[in-house]
Design a protein around this motif. Structure first.
Motif, PDB file in Angstrom:
ATOM      1  N   ALA A   1      -2.205   0.082   0.106  1.00 19.96           N
ATOM      2  CA  ALA A   1      -0.947   0.065  -0.264  1.00 19.96           C
ATOM      3  C   ALA A   1      -1.167   1.092  -1.869  1.00 19.96           C
ATOM      4  O   ALA A   1      -0.468   1.690  -2.164  1.00 19.96           O
ATOM      5  N   GLY A   2      -2.460   1.135  -1.947  1.00 13.09           N
ATOM      6  CA  GLY A   2      -2.531   2.227  -3.328  1.00 13.09           C
ATOM      7  C   GLY A   2      -2.705   1.633  -3.882  1.00 13.09           C
ATOM      8  O   GLY A   2      -1.994  -0.044  -4.571  1.00 13.09           O
ATOM      9  N   THR A   3      -3.181   1.650  -5.564  1.00 13.52           N
ATOM     10  CA  THR A   3      -2.947   1.086  -6.840  1.00 13.52           C
ATOM     11  C   THR A   3      -2.370   2.236  -7.569  1.00 13.52           C
ATOM     12  O   THR A   3      -2.258   2.904  -7.912  1.00 13.52           O
ATOM     13  N   TYR A   4      -2.137   1.243  -8.825  1.00 15.23           N
ATOM     14  CA  TYR A   4      -1.270   2.262 -10.373  1.00 15.23           C
ATOM     15  C   TYR A   4      -1.885   1.594 -11.495  1.00 15.23           C
ATOM     16  O   TYR A   4      -2.637  -0.097 -11.321  1.00 15.23           O
ATOM     17  N   GLN A   5      -1.544   2.016 -13.032  1.00 13.06           N
ATOM     18  CA  GLN A   5      -3.122   1.614 -14.085  1.00 13.06           C
ATOM     19  C   GLN A   5      -1.321   0.730 -14.617  1.00 13.06           C
ATOM     20  O   GLN A   5      -0.415   1.371 -14.734  1.00 13.06           O
ATOM     21  N   VAL A   6      -1.077  -0.614 -14.750  1.00 12.84           N
ATOM     22  CA  VAL A   6      -0.679  -0.829 -15.800  1.00 12.84           C
ATOM     23  C   VAL A   6      -1.270  -1.230 -17.041  1.00 12.84           C
ATOM     24  O   VAL A   6      -1.770  -2.121 -17.840  1.00 12.84           O
ATOM     25  N   THR A   7      -0.408  -0.724 -18.622  1.00 12.20           N
ATOM     26  CA  THR A   7      -0.963  -0.700 -19.856  1.00 12.20           C
ATOM     27  C   THR A   7      -0.399  -1.939 -20.073  1.00 12.20           C
ATOM     28  O   THR A   7       0.595  -2.396 -20.587  1.00 12.20           O
ATOM     29  N   ARG A   8      -1.003  -3.196 -21.162  1.00 14.70           N
ATOM     30  CA  ARG A   8      -0.363  -5.156 -21.175  1.00 14.70           C
ATOM     31  C   ARG A   8      -0.307  -4.369 -22.004  1.00 14.70           C
ATOM     32  O   ARG A   8      -0.614  -4.277 -23.322  1.00 14.70           O
ATOM     33  N   PRO A   9       0.946  -5.878 -23.536  1.00 15.67           N
ATOM     34  CA  PRO A   9       0.513  -5.484 -24.409  1.00 15.67           C
ATOM     35  C   PRO A   9       0.194  -5.745 -25.483  1.00 15.67           C
ATOM     36  O   PRO A   9       0.517  -4.792 -26.460  1.00 15.67           O
ATOM     37  N   ASP A  10      -0.980  -6.183 -24.922  1.00 16.72           N
ATOM     38  CA  ASP A  10      -2.622  -5.554 -25.818  1.00 16.72           C
ATOM     39  C   ASP A  10      -3.089  -4.318 -25.554  1.00 16.72           C
ATOM     40  O   ASP A  10      -3.961  -4.318 -26.743  1.00 16.72           O
ATOM     41  N   GLY A  11      -2.581  -3.200 -25.045  1.00 16.36           N
ATOM     42  CA  GLY A  11      -2.978  -1.865 -25.127  1.00 16.36           C
ATOM     43  C   GLY A  11      -3.968  -2.600 -24.624  1.00 16.36           C
ATOM     44  O   GLY A  11      -4.308  -1.002 -24.041  1.00 16.36           O
ATOM     45  N   SER A  12      -4.904  -3.410 -23.811  1.00 12.47           N
ATOM     46  CA  SER A  12      -5.473  -3.499 -22.592  1.00 12.47           C
ATOM     47  C   SER A  12      -5.647  -2.905 -20.688  1.00 12.47           C
ATOM     48  O   SER A  12      -3.601  -2.845 -20.862  1.00 12.47           O
ATOM     49  N   VAL A  13      -5.935  -1.874 -20.350  1.00  9.26           N
ATOM     50  CA  VAL A  13      -5.165  -1.668 -18.969  1.00  9.26           C
ATOM     51  C   VAL A  13      -5.947  -1.561 -17.851  1.00  9.26           C
ATOM     52  O   VAL A  13      -6.864  -2.173 -17.764  1.00  9.26           O
ATOM     53  N   VAL A  14      -5.302  -2.750 -17.178  1.00 13.31           N
ATOM     54  CA  VAL A  14      -5.266  -2.877 -15.703  1.00 13.31           C
ATOM     55  C   VAL A  14      -4.942  -2.203 -14.288  1.00 13.31           C
ATOM     56  O   VAL A  14      -3.830  -1.719 -14.566  1.00 13.31           O
ATOM     57  N   LEU A  15      -5.631  -2.364 -13.044  1.00 11.98           N
ATOM     58  CA  LEU A  15      -5.546  -1.543 -12.434  1.00 11.98           C
ATOM     59  C   LEU A  15      -4.161  -2.790 -11.438  1.00 11.98           C
ATOM     60  O   LEU A  15      -4.611  -4.028 -11.067  1.00 11.98           O
ATOM     61  N   ALA A  16      -2.951  -2.620 -10.891  1.00 15.08           N
ATOM     62  CA  ALA A  16      -2.357  -3.223 -10.221  1.00 15.08           C
ATOM     63  C   ALA A  16      -2.265  -2.511  -8.455  1.00 15.08           C
ATOM     64  O   ALA A  16      -2.634  -1.343  -7.794  1.00 15.08           O
ATOM     65  N   THR A  17      -1.818  -3.331  -7.809  1.00 20.41           N
ATOM     66  CA  THR A  17      -2.039  -2.524  -6.387  1.00 20.41           C
ATOM     67  C   THR A  17      -0.583  -2.901  -6.067  1.00 20.41           C
ATOM     68  O   THR A  17       0.059  -3.288  -6.775  1.00 20.41           O
ATOM     69  N   ARG A  18       0.219  -1.984  -5.252  1.00 17.93           N
ATOM     70  CA  ARG A  18       1.516  -1.289  -5.098  1.00 17.93           C
ATOM     71  C   ARG A  18       1.782  -2.786  -3.933  1.00 17.93           C
ATOM     72  O   ARG A  18       1.232  -2.852  -2.855  1.00 17.93           O
ATOM     73  N   LEU A  19       2.922  -2.938  -3.848  1.00 18.22           N
ATOM     74  CA  LEU A  19       3.430  -3.518  -2.697  1.00 18.22           C
ATOM     75  C   LEU A  19       3.731  -2.923  -1.720  1.00 18.22           C
ATOM     76  O   LEU A  19       4.355  -1.598  -1.882  1.00 18.22           O
ATOM     77  N   PRO A  20       3.106  -3.385  -0.758  1.00 15.56           N
ATOM     78  CA  PRO A  20       3.407  -2.566   0.519  1.00 15.56           C
ATOM     79  C   PRO A  20       4.629  -2.374   0.935  1.00 15.56           C
ATOM     80  O   PRO A  20       5.387  -4.201   1.250  1.00 15.56           O
ATOM     81  N   VAL A  21       5.988  -1.677   1.913  1.00 14.99           N
ATOM     82  CA  VAL A  21       7.230  -1.855   2.351  1.00 14.99           C
ATOM     83  C   VAL A  21       6.967  -2.708   3.471  1.00 14.99           C
ATOM     84  O   VAL A  21       6.447  -2.804   4.417  1.00 14.99           O
ATOM     85  N   PRO A  22       8.162  -3.588   3.888  1.00 12.51           N
ATOM     86  CA  PRO A  22       7.557  -4.312   4.917  1.00 12.51           C
ATOM     87  C   PRO A  22       7.858  -3.610   6.108  1.00 12.51           C
ATOM     88  O   PRO A  22       9.240  -3.431   5.514  1.00 12.51           O
ATOM     89  N   ALA A  23       7.730  -4.309   7.245  1.00 13.63           N
ATOM     90  CA  ALA A  23       8.312  -3.378   8.081  1.00 13.63           C
ATOM     91  C   ALA A  23       8.075  -3.859   9.253  1.00 13.63           C
ATOM     92  O   ALA A  23       7.989  -5.038   9.268  1.00 13.63           O
ATOM     93  N   ALA A  24       9.606  -4.325   9.673  1.00 15.15           N
ATOM     94  CA  ALA A  24      10.140  -4.768  11.014  1.00 15.15           C
ATOM     95  C   ALA A  24       9.510  -5.063  12.057  1.00 15.15           C
ATOM     96  O   ALA A  24       8.317  -3.829  12.426  1.00 15.15           O
ATOM     97  N   LEU A  25       8.314  -5.812  12.807  1.00 11.81           N
ATOM     98  CA  LEU A  25       7.457  -5.645  13.939  1.00 11.81           C
ATOM     99  C   LEU A  25       7.828  -6.344  15.284  1.00 11.81           C
ATOM    100  O   LEU A  25       9.463  -6.796  15.383  1.00 11.81           O
ATOM    101  N   PRO A  26       7.576  -5.848  15.968  1.00 11.67           N
ATOM    102  CA  PRO A  26       7.682  -5.618  17.541  1.00 11.67           C
ATOM    103  C   PRO A  26       8.195  -7.263  17.929  1.00 11.67           C
ATOM    104  O   PRO A  26       6.403  -7.415  17.944  1.00 11.67           O
ATOM    105  N   VAL A  27       8.803  -7.784  18.913  1.00 12.00           N
ATOM    106  CA  VAL A  27       8.063  -8.743  18.959  1.00 12.00           C
ATOM    107  C   VAL A  27       8.158  -8.896  20.039  1.00 12.00           C
ATOM    108  O   VAL A  27       8.974  -7.881  21.181  1.00 12.00           O
ATOM    109  N   THR A  28       7.256  -9.435  21.000  1.00 12.24           N
ATOM    110  CA  THR A  28       7.000  -9.819  22.637  1.00 12.24           C
ATOM    111  C   THR A  28       6.358 -10.857  22.986  1.00 12.24           C
ATOM    112  O   THR A  28       7.206 -11.110  24.448  1.00 12.24           O
ATOM    113  N   GLY A  29       7.400 -11.560  22.280  1.00 14.04           N
ATOM    114  CA  GLY A  29       7.034 -12.886  22.815  1.00 14.04           C
ATOM    115  C   GLY A  29       7.712 -14.195  22.162  1.00 14.04           C
ATOM    116  O   GLY A  29       7.856 -14.254  21.058  1.00 14.04           O
TER     117      GLY A  29
END
Length: 90
Positions: free
Chosen positions: A11-39
């Motif tokens: 999914a990858g990551t990106y940086q976020v600056t919090r209100p106190d000025g600290s920087v944290v690493l966040a994970t991108r949310l994957p775009v959900p895709a419908a999965l084929p149904v087999t049963g």
């Protein structure tokens, strides 16, 4: 950071600056895709989704794939369904 079977693995990551000025690493949310149904699986009372994922998908941590195949944002929504769609094993 995530195991290879995780939906967040590529999914990858990106940086976020919090209100106190600290920087944290966040994970991108994957775009959900419908999965084929087999049963379909008819659930019995108390049947756990991790056990279904282990049986049908070969990975108990892949229960999230059941949510995608059943268009359920939250896995708990599948608790009220009698029939649960089973996606193709990846």
């Amino acid at each position: 950071m995530f195991h290879t079977g995780s939906r967040y693995a590529g999914a990858g990551t990106y940086q976020v600056t919090r209100p106190d000025g600290s920087v944290v690493l966040a994970t991108r949310l994957p775009v959900p895709a419908a999965l084929p149904v087999t049963g379909w699986h008819r659930r019995t009372e108390g049947e756990r989704l991790d056990l279904l994922a282990a049986h049908y998908l070969g990975d108990p941590t892949a229960a999230w794939m059941l949510g995608l195949a059943n268009d359920a944002m939250v896995l708990d929504a599948l608790a009220v369904r009698e029939l649960v769609a089973m996606p193709r094993r990846v």
